[in-house]
Design an enzyme around this catalytic site. Structure first.
Site, PDB file in Angstrom:
ATOM      1  N   LYS A 212       0.847  -1.202   0.000  1.00  0.00           N
ATOM      2  CA  LYS A 212       0.000   0.000   0.000  1.00  0.00           C
ATOM      3  C   LYS A 212       0.883   1.253   0.000  1.00  0.00           C
ATOM      4  CE  LYS A 212      -3.537   2.153   2.891  1.00  0.00           C
ATOM      5  NZ  LYS A 212      -4.469   1.962   4.003  1.00  0.00           N
ATOM      6  N   GLU A 218      10.495  -4.876   4.356  1.00  0.00           N
ATOM      7  CA  GLU A 218      10.548  -6.284   3.940  1.00  0.00           C
ATOM      8  C   GLU A 218      10.184  -6.417   2.459  1.00  0.00           C
ATOM      9  OE1 GLU A 218       9.077  -5.110   6.635  1.00  0.00           O
ATOM     10  OE2 GLU A 218       9.169  -6.518   8.317  1.00  0.00           O
ATOM     11  N   GLY A 277      -4.897  -2.166   5.300  1.00  0.00           N
ATOM     12  CA  GLY A 277      -4.153  -3.325   4.797  1.00  0.00           C
ATOM     13  C   GLY A 277      -4.865  -4.636   5.079  1.00  0.00           C
ATOM     14  N   ARG A 278      -5.322  -4.809   6.306  1.00  0.00           N
ATOM     15  CA  ARG A 278      -5.938  -6.095   6.679  1.00  0.00           C
ATOM     16  C   ARG A 278      -7.369  -6.225   6.157  1.00  0.00           C
ATOM     17  NH1 ARG A 278      -4.711  -2.711  10.672  1.00  0.00           N
ATOM     18  NH2 ARG A 278      -6.255  -1.952  12.139  1.00  0.00           N
ATOM     19  N   GLU A 363      -4.942  -7.065  15.066  1.00  0.00           N
ATOM     20  CA  GLU A 363      -4.396  -5.743  14.716  1.00  0.00           C
ATOM     21  C   GLU A 363      -5.515  -4.706  14.818  1.00  0.00           C
ATOM     22  OE1 GLU A 363      -0.763  -4.960  11.929  1.00  0.00           O
ATOM     23  OE2 GLU A 363      -2.562  -4.773  10.729  1.00  0.00           O
ATOM     24  N   HIS A 394      -6.052 -33.721  17.798  1.00  0.00           N
ATOM     25  CA  HIS A 394      -4.994 -34.607  18.299  1.00  0.00           C
ATOM     26  C   HIS A 394      -3.860 -33.822  18.932  1.00  0.00           C
ATOM     27  CE1 HIS A 394      -6.851 -38.139  16.396  1.00  0.00           C
ATOM     28  NE2 HIS A 394      -7.322 -37.210  15.583  1.00  0.00           N
ATOM     29  N   LYS A 514       9.023  -1.048  14.005  1.00  0.00           N
ATOM     30  CA  LYS A 514       9.624  -0.667  12.722  1.00  0.00           C
ATOM     31  C   LYS A 514      10.716   0.380  12.941  1.00  0.00           C
ATOM     32  CE  LYS A 514       5.746  -1.414   9.517  1.00  0.00           C
ATOM     33  NZ  LYS A 514       4.848  -0.776   8.550  1.00  0.00           N
TER      34      LYS A 514
HETATM   35  C1  G6Q Z   1      -2.510  -3.874   7.979  1.00  0.00           C
HETATM   36  C2  G6Q Z   1      -1.264  -3.321   8.463  1.00  0.00           C
HETATM   37  C3  G6Q Z   1      -0.002  -3.990   7.967  1.00  0.00           C
HETATM   38  C4  G6Q Z   1       0.353  -3.675   6.511  1.00  0.00           C
HETATM   39  C5  G6Q Z   1       1.783  -4.143   6.238  1.00  0.00           C
HETATM   40  C6  G6Q Z   1       2.187  -3.928   4.813  1.00  0.00           C
HETATM   41  O1  G6Q Z   1      -3.602  -3.452   8.255  1.00  0.00           O
HETATM   42  O2  G6Q Z   1      -1.244  -1.972   8.248  1.00  0.00           O
HETATM   43  O3  G6Q Z   1      -0.036  -5.383   8.116  1.00  0.00           O
HETATM   44  O4  G6Q Z   1      -0.554  -4.278   5.649  1.00  0.00           O
HETATM   45  O5  G6Q Z   1       2.676  -3.482   7.109  1.00  0.00           O
HETATM   46  O6  G6Q Z   1       2.115  -2.575   4.475  1.00  0.00           O
HETATM   47  P1  G6Q Z   1       2.243  -2.107   2.992  1.00  0.00           P
HETATM   48  O7  G6Q Z   1       1.116  -2.662   2.222  1.00  0.00           O
HETATM   49  O8  G6Q Z   1       2.218  -0.607   3.041  1.00  0.00           O
HETATM   50  O9  G6Q Z   1       3.562  -2.635   2.482  1.00  0.00           O
END
Ligand code: G6Q
Length: 553
Positions: A212, A218, A277-278, A363, A394, A514
């Site tokens: 996003k 990463e 994001g989620r 989150e 199990h 971060k």
């Molecule tokens: C989701 C969070 C988080 C995010 C990641 C990736 O709600 O904000 O999990 O999706 O940190 O972020 P980017 O899409 O910006 O790389």
């Protein structure tokens, strides 16, 4: 702030206190007795909507519990906040953003004007571009450098830009192109990238960089690794000749970042700051899902989401699946003292669903202050976890049956399987039904003794029961059903957050780690022995790592 922040502390509300008093009585009541007193309970406390059958009769609730929970929802303005969300008001107040994942699945032709823009039209414009691209790739018309069609799709992203696509790919594998390979890279641990690409030919590989912000360490690190990997195979002049552009697409809100990385904006699929994001697996972040299952199936998934949205928007809470699920979660968490929820899908394809829900729920609702910034004096988001049945039976189910902690469970099953194999689906479902029955009703000392068990052994074999479960049944796991299930949990999270009046749509806690990692990264990279100013534990760990890692080249 567009929605009014109610200042009355939750725990001082008469409706909250009435629930506390009621819980004292309910804690002593057994599901055995509740079922005994009402032979219709199993059908009465079940609702059906958007293709999901939701049986909450094995929760430790009675009519009074539900009445009080619904009252609480009323005084906390949950329905008003829901309407504000659907209108596009900035209910994510700490980031001053609308929360409009529901717009991602509104049908073509409908409109939702937010801050002067019809967001539904924008959504469909992107969906149409995704469709055109997916068709080109899936048909083989889109060629990689050297003229070969794309056979491998590697999606690079993390968190909300990864968990949804991975989960959806696994859940809908039966609908996916079996002659194509789909892989997902998220971890900055180089192992993830190396293992995902070790047997792939770059000439036939498309990378989708999902971020996003397009700033996530990463993802950008792995995206650069992907570019180097491509150049090694395609030839170092591939970048100059534009060949590398044939192998990269991006999903982001940051066009500038995407350009700077060198991805053709034609191959960039956008979304908006009003998609968290989620909550983004049904946005362009789902491009890998669309490539796997095809545009038509992707739209069926969106229809499923939308069906649950409409149900949530228009159904009174007493018959609303997300409202009931959210209120029951509040009841178990805040009044019966359960700190976790186990999600137990009886479907191998759903193996990543609990992991996906962990982010969605934890989150969103892992917050310690209210919208008004006051520290809460009640528990917020419970810990979600789980594994597919029957495997979990199990291992950890023992604690749920006979441990000392209360672990409410969501059992998810399907009436039909995509892989009939003898009577195996009946066996699978028999286990699901048996578990919910055993958890609710257990086995008393009298029953154990009546079976001839010795006095000494009998206490060990007693299962107290009274373990609350919800059972969710759908006919079949398909794209539409997956959409309804995800939307169910999304809105349940909303209901819980609205009762607690917390911001379910920010994630400031993630930021601290971060920031600290950036500083530490410099200390690890430094050729000179760095001056460390952390606590003594962190300092010692860094020194030990620097002394023992692979020698620097
Ligand atoms: C989701 C969070 C988080 C995010 C990641 C990736 O709600 O904000 O999990 O999706 O940190 O972020 P980017 O899409 O910006 O790389």
């Amino acid at each position: 702030m567009s929605t009014e922040v109610q200042e009355t502390p939750l725990t001082t509300l008469p409706e909250w206190q009435a629930l506390e008093a009621h819980a004292t009585a309910m804690r002593a009541r057994q599901l055995r007795d509740l079922f005994g007193a009402d032979p219709t309970r199993g059908e009465r406390l079940a609702v059906e909507a958007a293709g999901l059958y939701f049986d909450y009769s094995k929760q430790r609730v009675d009519d009074e519990t539900l009445r009080l929970l619904l009252l609480l929802a009323q005084v906390r303005g949950v329905a008003e906040r829901r309407d504000a969300m659907f209108r596009g008001e900035h209910i994510n107040s700490t980031e001053d953003r609308a929360v409009l994942h529901v717009a991602l699945r509104m049908p073509k032709g409908s409109t939702l004007v937010v801050d002067g823009t019809d967001v539904v039209a924008e959504v469909h414009e992107v969906l149409d571009r995704m469709t055109a691209f997916a068709d080109q790739v899936r048909s083989g018309e889109w060629k990689g450098h050297g003229g070969k069609p794309i056979r491998n799709v590697v999606s690079i992203g993390i968190g909300g830009s990864d968990l949804g696509p991975v989960m959806a790919y696994e859940a809908l594998k039966a609908f996916s192109r079996r002659d194509m390979v789909f892989r997902f890279v998220s971890n900055v641990d180089g192992t993830d990238f190396v293992e995902a690409t070790r047997d792939l030919d770059a000439h036939e590989t498309l990378f989708i960089i999902c971020s996003k912000t397009f700033t996530t360490l990463e993802t950008l690190t792995n995206a650069h690794a992907a570019r180097r990997w491509c150049l090694e195979q395609l030839g170092q002049d591939a970048e100059k000749s534009g060949a590398i552009a044939r192998h990269f697409a991006a999903v982001s809100t940051n066009e500038k970042g995407v350009r700077e990385f060198g991805i053709d904006p034609e191959r960039m699929f956008g979304f908006w700051d009003w998609v968290g994001g989620r909550y983004s697996m049904d946005s362009a972040i789902g491009l890998s899902t669309m490539l796997a299952i095809g545009p038509e199936n992707f739209r069926a998934m969106l229809d499923g989401f939308h069906a649950m949205d409409e149900h949530f928007r228009s159904t009174p809470f007493e018959r609303s699946l997300p409202a009931l699920m959210g209120l029951i979660a509040i009841w178990n968490n805040n009044f019966l003292g359960a700190s976790t929820v186990a999600v137990l899908p009886y479907a191998e394809y759903m193996k990543r669903f609990p992991a996906y829900l962990q982010q969605l729920t934890m989150e969103s609702n892992g917050k310690h202050v209210t919208l008004a910034g006051a520290h809460v004096d009640f528990e917020t988001g419970p810990i979600y976890w789980g594994e597919p049945g029957t495997n979990g039976q199990h291992s950890f189910y023992q604690l749920i049956h006979q441990g000392t902690r209360l672990v409410p469970c969501d059992f998810i099953g399907f009436n039909r399987t995509r892989n009939p194999l003898g009577d195996q689906h009946d066996l699978l479902m028999a286990n699901l039904f048996a578990q919910t029955e055993a958890l609710a009703f257990g086995k008393t000392l009298q029953q154990v003794l009546a079976e001839g068990t010795s006095e000494a052994l009998a206490p060990h074999r007693v299962c107290e029961g009274n373990r609350p479960t919800t059972t969710i049944l759908a006919d079949v796991l398909d794209p539409r059903t997956l959409g309804t299930l995800v939307a169910l949990y999304e809105h349940s999270v909303f209901v819980q957050g609205a009762i607690w009046q917390i911001d379910s749509y920010d994630q400031w806690g993630v930021e601290l780690g971060k920031q600290l990692a950036k500083q530490t990264e410099k200390e690890l990279a430094s050729r000179e022995e760095p001056t460390l100013a952390h606590d003594s534990s962190t300092n010692a760990l860094i020194r030990r790592y620097r002394a023992r890692r692979e020698p620097r080249r």
